[in-house]
Design an enzyme around this catalytic site. Structure first.
Site, PDB file in Angstrom:
ATOM      1  N   LEU A  43      -4.204  -2.237   4.525  1.00  0.00           N
ATOM      2  CA  LEU A  43      -4.706  -2.944   5.706  1.00  0.00           C
ATOM      3  C   LEU A  43      -5.084  -1.976   6.819  1.00  0.00           C
ATOM      4  CD1 LEU A  43      -2.145  -5.893   5.593  1.00  0.00           C
ATOM      5  CD2 LEU A  43      -4.526  -5.914   4.832  1.00  0.00           C
ATOM      6  N   ALA A  79      -2.178 -12.224  -5.341  1.00  0.00           N
ATOM      7  CA  ALA A  79      -3.121 -12.372  -6.441  1.00  0.00           C
ATOM      8  C   ALA A  79      -3.870 -11.065  -6.625  1.00  0.00           C
ATOM      9  CB  ALA A  79      -4.107 -13.495  -6.143  1.00  0.00           C
ATOM     10  N   ALA A  97       0.834  -1.215   0.000  1.00  0.00           N
ATOM     11  CA  ALA A  97       0.000   0.000   0.000  1.00  0.00           C
ATOM     12  C   ALA A  97       0.864   1.258   0.000  1.00  0.00           C
ATOM     13  CB  ALA A  97      -0.925  -0.010   1.213  1.00  0.00           C
ATOM     14  N   LYS A 114      -3.177 -14.393 -14.376  1.00  0.00           N
ATOM     15  CA  LYS A 114      -4.350 -14.919 -13.665  1.00  0.00           C
ATOM     16  C   LYS A 114      -5.600 -14.622 -14.494  1.00  0.00           C
ATOM     17  CE  LYS A 114      -7.123 -14.154  -9.522  1.00  0.00           C
ATOM     18  NZ  LYS A 114      -7.268 -13.436  -8.252  1.00  0.00           N
ATOM     19  N   ILE A 168      -5.523  -5.399  -2.564  1.00  0.00           N
ATOM     20  CA  ILE A 168      -4.615  -4.496  -3.281  1.00  0.00           C
ATOM     21  C   ILE A 168      -5.435  -3.569  -4.186  1.00  0.00           C
ATOM     22  CG2 ILE A 168      -2.804  -4.457  -5.062  1.00  0.00           C
ATOM     23  CD1 ILE A 168      -1.665  -6.982  -3.593  1.00  0.00           C
TER      24      ILE A 168
HETATM   25  C1  LIG Z   1      -3.360 -13.951   4.571  1.00  0.00           C
HETATM   26  C2  LIG Z   1      -3.441 -12.791   3.617  1.00  0.00           C
HETATM   27  C3  LIG Z   1      -3.483 -13.015   2.257  1.00  0.00           C
HETATM   28  C4  LIG Z   1      -3.609 -11.930   1.368  1.00  0.00           C
HETATM   29  N1  LIG Z   1      -3.715 -12.169   0.024  1.00  0.00           N
HETATM   30  C5  LIG Z   1      -3.981 -11.129  -0.797  1.00  0.00           C
HETATM   31  C6  LIG Z   1      -4.162 -11.332  -2.188  1.00  0.00           C
HETATM   32  O1  LIG Z   1      -4.037 -12.443  -2.702  1.00  0.00           O
HETATM   33  N2  LIG Z   1      -4.467 -10.264  -2.958  1.00  0.00           N
HETATM   34  C7  LIG Z   1      -4.601  -9.013  -2.428  1.00  0.00           C
HETATM   35  O2  LIG Z   1      -4.935  -8.080  -3.164  1.00  0.00           O
HETATM   36  N3  LIG Z   1      -4.363  -8.789  -1.141  1.00  0.00           N
HETATM   37  C8  LIG Z   1      -4.065  -9.805  -0.311  1.00  0.00           C
HETATM   38  N4  LIG Z   1      -3.839  -9.570   0.999  1.00  0.00           N
HETATM   39  C9  LIG Z   1      -3.779  -8.198   1.472  1.00  0.00           C
HETATM   40  C10 LIG Z   1      -2.419  -7.601   1.100  1.00  0.00           C
HETATM   41  O3  LIG Z   1      -1.392  -8.367   1.657  1.00  0.00           O
HETATM   42  C11 LIG Z   1      -2.346  -6.179   1.605  1.00  0.00           C
HETATM   43  O4  LIG Z   1      -3.474  -5.478   1.204  1.00  0.00           O
HETATM   44  C12 LIG Z   1      -1.173  -5.479   1.026  1.00  0.00           C
HETATM   45  O5  LIG Z   1      -0.015  -6.224   1.198  1.00  0.00           O
HETATM   46  C13 LIG Z   1      -1.000  -4.135   1.640  1.00  0.00           C
HETATM   47  O6  LIG Z   1      -0.506  -4.235   2.941  1.00  0.00           O
HETATM   48  P1  LIG Z   1      -0.119  -2.889   3.636  1.00  0.00           P
HETATM   49  O7  LIG Z   1       0.934  -2.228   2.824  1.00  0.00           O
HETATM   50  O8  LIG Z   1      -1.344  -2.152   3.936  1.00  0.00           O
HETATM   51  O9  LIG Z   1       0.484  -3.350   5.062  1.00  0.00           O
HETATM   52  P2  LIG Z   1       1.903  -3.969   5.467  1.00  0.00           P
HETATM   53  O10 LIG Z   1       2.469  -4.846   4.417  1.00  0.00           O
HETATM   54  O11 LIG Z   1       1.688  -4.567   6.830  1.00  0.00           O
HETATM   55  O12 LIG Z   1       2.870  -2.724   5.599  1.00  0.00           O
HETATM   56  C14 LIG Z   1       2.871  -1.903   6.747  1.00  0.00           C
HETATM   57  C15 LIG Z   1       4.073  -0.993   6.683  1.00  0.00           C
HETATM   58  O13 LIG Z   1       4.001  -0.070   7.763  1.00  0.00           O
HETATM   59  C16 LIG Z   1       5.256  -0.001   8.395  1.00  0.00           C
HETATM   60  N5  LIG Z   1       5.069   0.370   9.788  1.00  0.00           N
HETATM   61  C17 LIG Z   1       4.176  -0.102  10.681  1.00  0.00           C
HETATM   62  N6  LIG Z   1       4.346   0.476  11.880  1.00  0.00           N
HETATM   63  C18 LIG Z   1       5.376   1.354  11.740  1.00  0.00           C
HETATM   64  C19 LIG Z   1       6.054   2.247  12.624  1.00  0.00           C
HETATM   65  N7  LIG Z   1       5.711   2.328  13.903  1.00  0.00           N
HETATM   66  N8  LIG Z   1       7.066   2.973  12.134  1.00  0.00           N
HETATM   67  C20 LIG Z   1       7.431   2.881  10.829  1.00  0.00           C
HETATM   68  N9  LIG Z   1       6.839   2.059   9.945  1.00  0.00           N
HETATM   69  C21 LIG Z   1       5.830   1.302  10.405  1.00  0.00           C
HETATM   70  C22 LIG Z   1       5.831  -1.419   8.235  1.00  0.00           C
HETATM   71  O14 LIG Z   1       7.205  -1.428   8.392  1.00  0.00           O
HETATM   72  C23 LIG Z   1       5.408  -1.708   6.791  1.00  0.00           C
HETATM   73  O15 LIG Z   1       6.338  -1.133   5.906  1.00  0.00           O
HETATM   74  C24 LIG Z   1      -3.662 -10.623   1.880  1.00  0.00           C
HETATM   75  C25 LIG Z   1      -3.558 -10.401   3.252  1.00  0.00           C
HETATM   76  C26 LIG Z   1      -3.458 -11.463   4.121  1.00  0.00           C
HETATM   77  C27 LIG Z   1      -3.370 -11.215   5.597  1.00  0.00           C
END
Ligand SMILES: Cc1cc2nc3c(=O)[nH]c(=O)nc-3n(C[C@H](O)[C@H](O)[C@H](O)COP(=O)(O)OP(=O)(O)OC[C@H]3O[C@@H](n4cnc5c(N)ncnc54)[C@H](O)[C@@H]3O)c2cc1C
Length: 500
Positions: free
Chosen positions: A332, A51, A17, A79, A345
């Protein structure tokens, strides 16, 4: 006149994200805003999310990313849809294929003609015989252009999420985004308005901003921990709260679709990439314990595990407001509805598009945030309903989990859609509906919701004419799929195109 524009954007988080946000905002705003991204290697990312759905192609195109280079950089594959195995009942399978199935005749959607012809005994039971996507997926084939002038397929990707984030980081940094390594331990907030002024790092640095994008993952560092926005819990409809994930080696060529097997208290995914296969077992801890769930995953792996399985836990639902004061939560941090239809995503992408459409100035007109939140809420609710459908419309009662899903109360919006389809085959998508008619029809039929009647307008065309037309369409779809190269050959050619 004072410049009232947003000049400093701080993105918190460097997962998928965070880097999607950095790349898109850098591309859209150019030098008009200074963009910083703070991430902590020590905290890391969720590390799954492999995915996608076809809309990701628009995102990559907006950035100007070459698709072959993207496939190479992310070890990606194609896909064409998701195959659901054992969801309706053990031994049953169907596909939610991207793209259309058949085509409408006049104003009447295709599935009504199929339903009517099936009732008359002139069409087969396999609705997907009219989907070039499903036929190509089953045959393990793919090409961007379909020989003979047939409609091209509709595709998305499987990819390595960490490699995608790296790819986007290179892109964003080349366009001026400044990455800041460090752990955020606090925020500075305006005493009156509660607006954020800066994030504070553990080494005492402060990163100031006008607009903050919270991509900090499940915890919602800014939107929840700082602003206490609140979370709507959807576990009564979507009780999955855990997943084991493990990569495996696969010597067989990658198939161009995701597989999702129903298990006793959840479901298992299999996502083929070029260099490995992603596997996971999503389950509800209310119906099974984590050790048993890990065994289900490991016992059902095809190929050798490349690591120990990793446990992820979550609460399905959404943040009550994704935009609160000068914080916009994406990924997330804004909510999670489990990965069944690979929508997470995409929600980052659509959130970014919405943010650009409603981009504020320093005045932060609350009407902009209200509209952002209204659209986001609708989009989440439509996806929620689509996901719940997969569990509700089942014939399974063979485990306590499946019996509970079949018996559960569902959102009224979904109940109304299912009832309308069951009685008359009609289904409509609403404004913020990510899934259009073809998706709803496939999953409704796939999950055993069979309309009592086809659209009366089918009677306008003579039966013999309809039957001939159905035969022609099935032949065209079949020919289109069988004329494509194998998925493996396509991927090899993509490499050659890059080399050449
Ligand atoms: C089991 C599972 C399967 C999934 N499969 C899919 C899929 O097939 N397709 C799909 O579209 N989505 C899927 N997702 C969702 C997808 O993984 C997420 O939407 C996507 O990876 C985005 O994650 P994010 O960047 O929001 O969070 P994260 O990857 O958790 O990133 C959070 C970031 O914040 C930073 N951070 C947190 N706290 C601090 C702090 N205090 N100081 C500095 N930095 C900090 C971390 O270091 C990290 O860089 C899945 C999720 C899960 C749980």
């Amino acid at each position: 006149m004072a410049d009232n524009r947003i000049g400093r954007i701080v993105i918190v988080g460097g997962g998928t994200a965070g880097w999607m946000s950095a790349a898109m905002l850098a591309r859209a705003l150019g030098p008009a805003a200074k963009i910083s991204l703070v991430e902590s290697e020590a905290i890391g990312t969720v590390g799954v999310g492999e995915a996608s759905i076809p809309q990701l192609r628009n995102f990559n195109a907006f950035l100007g990313l070459d698709e072959d280079a993207f496939l190479r950089a992310t070890e990606g594959t194609i896909k064409l849809g998701i195959e659901f195995v054992d969801w309706l009942r053990p031994g049953h399978r169907y596909m939610h294929a991207f793209g259309p199935v058949g085509r409408p005749l006049g104003t009447t959607p295709f599935h009504h003609y199929w339903l009517d012809a099936r009732r008359r005994g002139t069409a087969g039971d396999d609705f997907w015989a009219w989907s070039a996507n499903a036929l190509a997926a089953r045959a393990g084939r793919f090409g961007r252009v379909t020989p003979g002038g047939a409609e091209p397929l509709t595709w998305a990707f499987h990819f390595d999420a960490a490699l995608y984030a790296r790819h986007l980081r290179t892109y964003a940094e080349a366009r001026g985004v400044v990455r800041v390594e460090g752990r955020i331990v606090g925020v500075d907030q305006d005493g009156d308005s509660g607006f954020l002024r800066a994030v504070a790092l553990e080494d005492d640095r402060r990163i100031e901003g006008d607009l903050f994008i919270d991509c900090s993952g499940f915890r919602g560092l800014l939107i929840e921990e700082a602003l206490k926005t609140g979370y709507e819990d959807w576990r009564r409809w979507l009780p999955m709260d855990s997943a084991w994930a493990v990569p495996s080696r696969d010597d067989a060529p990658p198939v161009p679709y995701t597989r999702a097997w129903a298990r006793d208290a959840g479901w298992q995914w299999r996502i083929p990439l070029q260099h490995r296969t992603g596997n996971g077992h999503v389950f509800s801890s209310a119906w099974t314990d984590k050790d048993a769930a890990a065994r289900v995953l490991m016992d059902n792996l095809e190929g050798e595990a490349l690591a120990d399985p990793r446990l992820l836990t979550f609460v399905t639902g959404r943040r009550r407001k994704s935009w609160n004061r000068n914080v916009v939560a994406l990924g997330l941090a804004s909510g999670f509805m489990e990965p069944l239809e690979s929508t997470s995503i995409h929600l980052v992408q659509s959130g970014l598009a919405r943010l650009l459409a409603l981009f504020p100035d320093q005045g932060f007109d609350p009407l902009l945030a209200d509209e952002f939140n209204r659209q986001t809420e609708q989009e989440y609710a439509c996806i929620r309903d689509f996901l719940v459908l997969h569990y509700k419309a089942t014939q399974r009662e063979d485990t306590p989990f499946w019996a509970s899903r079949k018996a559960m109360e569902i959102p009224e919006t979904l109940a109304a859609r299912m009832a309308l389809f069951a009685s008359s085959g009609r289904v409509f998508s609403r404004d913020e509906d990510l899934f259009k008619e073809s998706s709803w029809v496939q999953v409704l039929l796939g999950q055993g919701v069979t309309p009592a009647a086809a659209h009366p307008m089918t009677a306008v065309v003579a039966d013999a004419q309809v039957d001939g037309w159905l035969d022609d369409l099935a032949r065209i779809a079949g020919r289109a799929a069988s004329s494509l190269p194998s998925h493996a050959a396509f991927l090899a050619r993509a490499e050659t195109r890059l080399a050449g």
